[in-house]
Scaffold this active site. Structure first.
Site, short mmCIF file in Angstrom:
data_model
loop_
_atom_site.label_atom_id
_atom_site.label_comp_id
_atom_site.label_asym_id
_atom_site.label_seq_id
_atom_site.Cartn_x
_atom_site.Cartn_y
_atom_site.Cartn_z
N ILE A 1 0.91 -1.24 -0.03
CA ILE A 1 0.22 -0.13 0.11
C ILE A 1 0.91 1.25 0.02
CG2 ILE A 1 -0.20 0.45 2.58
CD1 ILE A 1 -3.27 0.39 1.85
N HIS B 1 5.92 -12.03 5.83
CA HIS B 1 5.75 -11.52 4.16
C HIS B 1 7.16 -11.15 3.76
CE1 HIS B 1 5.52 -8.23 7.21
NE2 HIS B 1 5.99 -7.32 6.51
N HIS C 1 9.13 -8.98 1.06
CA HIS C 1 8.94 -7.89 0.05
C HIS C 1 9.86 -8.25 -1.16
CE1 HIS C 1 7.82 -4.63 3.21
NE2 HIS C 1 8.48 -5.65 4.19
#
Ligand code: 5GP
Ligand code: ZN
Length: 116
Positions: free
Chosen positions: A35, A102, A104
């Site tokens: 985001i 997560h 990246h």
């Protein structure tokens, strides 16, 4: 730990409860655009199963990790990236702010080393 944690942002994105710009999805893994992108391509790849960080992985996660890295390669190829960085922050001191594993994927610009 449950596979799905109701208070976890990324569990909710994986479940489709919170919208995200999803660029890859399979049984084990989802990848979506960050985001707050820090590069022209900035995608997060996550396991569907709730794992707080890379420090919580076990040998049983081998197939999931293979799927995760295959997803990253797929996203990089789709984006036409020839070089890119994959990074996973572990713990608040390293900059982790969402406590669902997560990775990246950053690309589309020159990268410096080491990261800050
Ligand atoms: P961390 O700081 O834990 O390594 O990375 C978390 C990343 O999640 C940040 O880069 C942040 O911009 C991104 N992020 C936080 N909330 C959301 C959200 O609601 N949707 C998406 N797509 N990314 C988010
Ligand atoms: Zn989660």
């Amino acid at each position: 730990m449950a596979d799905y944690e109701p208070d976890c942002l990324f569990c909710r994105i994986a479940a489709g409860e919170i919208p995200a710009d999803i660029v890859y999805s399979d049984d084990a893994v989802v990848a979506f655009r960050d985001i707050n992108p820090r590069a022209p391509t900035h995608v997060l790849a996550i396991p569907r199963r709730h794992v707080p960080s890379a420090a919580d992985l076990t040998e049983a996660d081998g197939p999931m990790l293979a799927a995760l890295f295959a997803a990253l390669r797929n996203v990089a190829e789709e984006a036409g990236l020839h070089g890119y960085r994959i990074v996973s922050n572990v713990g608040a001191e390293a900059g982790q702010s969402v406590f669902h594993l997560h990775v990246h994927l950053l690309g589309g610009r020159a990268m410096s080393w080491p990261p800050g």
